[in-house]
Write an enzyme that holds these catalytic residues in place. Sequence first.
Site, short mmCIF file in Angstrom:
data_model
loop_
_atom_site.label_atom_id
_atom_site.label_comp_id
_atom_site.label_asym_id
_atom_site.label_seq_id
_atom_site.Cartn_x
_atom_site.Cartn_y
_atom_site.Cartn_z
N PRO A 7 -8.37 54.00 92.69
CA PRO A 7 -7.12 53.57 93.34
C PRO A 7 -5.91 53.93 92.48
O PRO A 7 -5.92 53.71 91.27
CB PRO A 7 -7.30 52.05 93.44
N GLU A 8 -4.90 54.50 93.11
CA GLU A 8 -3.68 54.86 92.40
C GLU A 8 -2.53 54.02 92.93
O GLU A 8 -2.73 53.10 93.71
CB GLU A 8 -3.44 56.37 92.53
N LYS B 24 -0.90 50.95 88.18
CA LYS B 24 -2.10 50.64 88.95
C LYS B 24 -2.55 49.21 88.73
O LYS B 24 -3.69 48.86 89.06
CB LYS B 24 -3.22 51.60 88.56
N TYR C 63 -20.02 42.04 96.14
CA TYR C 63 -19.27 42.71 95.08
C TYR C 63 -17.99 41.95 94.71
O TYR C 63 -17.22 42.41 93.87
CB TYR C 63 -18.88 44.13 95.52
N ARG D 234 -18.15 49.15 91.40
CA ARG D 234 -18.56 49.96 90.26
C ARG D 234 -18.45 49.24 88.91
O ARG D 234 -18.88 49.75 87.89
CB ARG D 234 -17.72 51.25 90.23
N LYS E 100 7.58 67.59 75.15
CA LYS E 100 6.13 67.42 75.24
C LYS E 100 5.42 68.76 75.08
O LYS E 100 5.56 69.65 75.92
CB LYS E 100 5.75 66.78 76.58
N ASN F 42 -5.35 61.06 89.48
CA ASN F 42 -5.80 62.44 89.62
C ASN F 42 -5.31 63.11 90.90
O ASN F 42 -4.81 64.23 90.88
CB ASN F 42 -7.33 62.49 89.55
#
Length: 390
Positions: free
Chosen positions: A2-3, A60, A107, A126, A167, A186
């Site tokens: 999840p983002e 997040k 869960y 997970r 950077k 991602n």
Amino acid sequence: MPELPEVEAARRAIEENCLGKKIKRVIIADDNKVIHGISPSDFQTSILGKTIISARRKGKNLWLELDSPPFPSFQFGMAGAIYIKGVAVTKYKRSAVKDSEEWPSKYSKFFVELDDGLELSFTDKRRFAKVRLLANPTSVSPISELGPDALLEPMTVDEFAESLAKKKITIKPLLLDQGYISGIGNWIADEVLYQARIHPLQTASSLSKEQCEALHTSIKEVIEKAVEVDADSSQFPSYWIFHNREKKPGKAFVDGKKIDFITAGGRTTAYVPELQKLYGKDAEKAAKVRPAKRGVKPKEDDGDGEEDEQETEKEDESAKSKKGQKPRGGRGKKPASKTKTEESDDDGDDSEAEEEVVKPKGRGTKPAIKRKSEEKATSQAGKKPKGRKS
């Protein structure tokens, strides 16, 4: 994993349905891998009878502000999700618990019933999420270590360009660094780089002013659109690379152009070579190392295995101490081996398969041995097809 958009969708659902209501029943899972730093009984006692005042988010991370501290805080990890009974809330696809399953789900790690009968649950299939009880969530890790929120605290174009100029690392890993900008994961990183026509391995400091402006714009537009539709990916624009980034190599295209897959910052990365080109010293460097990279590329996982666990751990407050946690590191290797055998299956079923490896702690050895032998056989059988990725 999840983002920002998925976590923001959960926050909004809580704000719309739970504010001003008192917690009359609490069930906290006896799972010290997820429930962090407090016993289930103490957690339950601490929030029972409290009223939910607001739901807040940074990056997040999500926390519930009650009428008095301490406050429940949620780090979603790979598959954390908020469920409100009878309310539709968008979840990351590998987080989803089927409607036909029991309620609260097996869960569930955090469950509360409110005084009007509404029920809320935080689930984690997970077990890489973290649920904490904190007096001031913003003053302690991981939230205190986060960079500006990509939605709520955006840099100006000039600030962004100035920071990138300092950077000396490649742009994709920088975008994933939650200490630089929080909330980008991602899929968002791949999307914004594609929209800005920037190669994931281009050094950040080498970006032109025009590229910095394009990337700043794409971050804003992608995140705002995803949040606008409550992270419902079926409503994402059809021209986004998102819709095709999980297809098999050779079968992934966007707007008629081929999507290729590389590794950037340890993460499986989708990009369009025709539009996202390396230049300057980065191009020269890539030309020298490309043959070696091709040799190891098939061994990368599908973007939802060990590498997601590593990203979760980087955001965790125990980032420094985890170096000495050998058992945790050992568990991290098993899902990676499993993922290698299943990397061609990207429809989300791998989540449940991995869950079976993680859950029974006492039975880890034999399944791991079996999966290694299966991985070897799969690897030998699939060498030639994978070699054609390039």
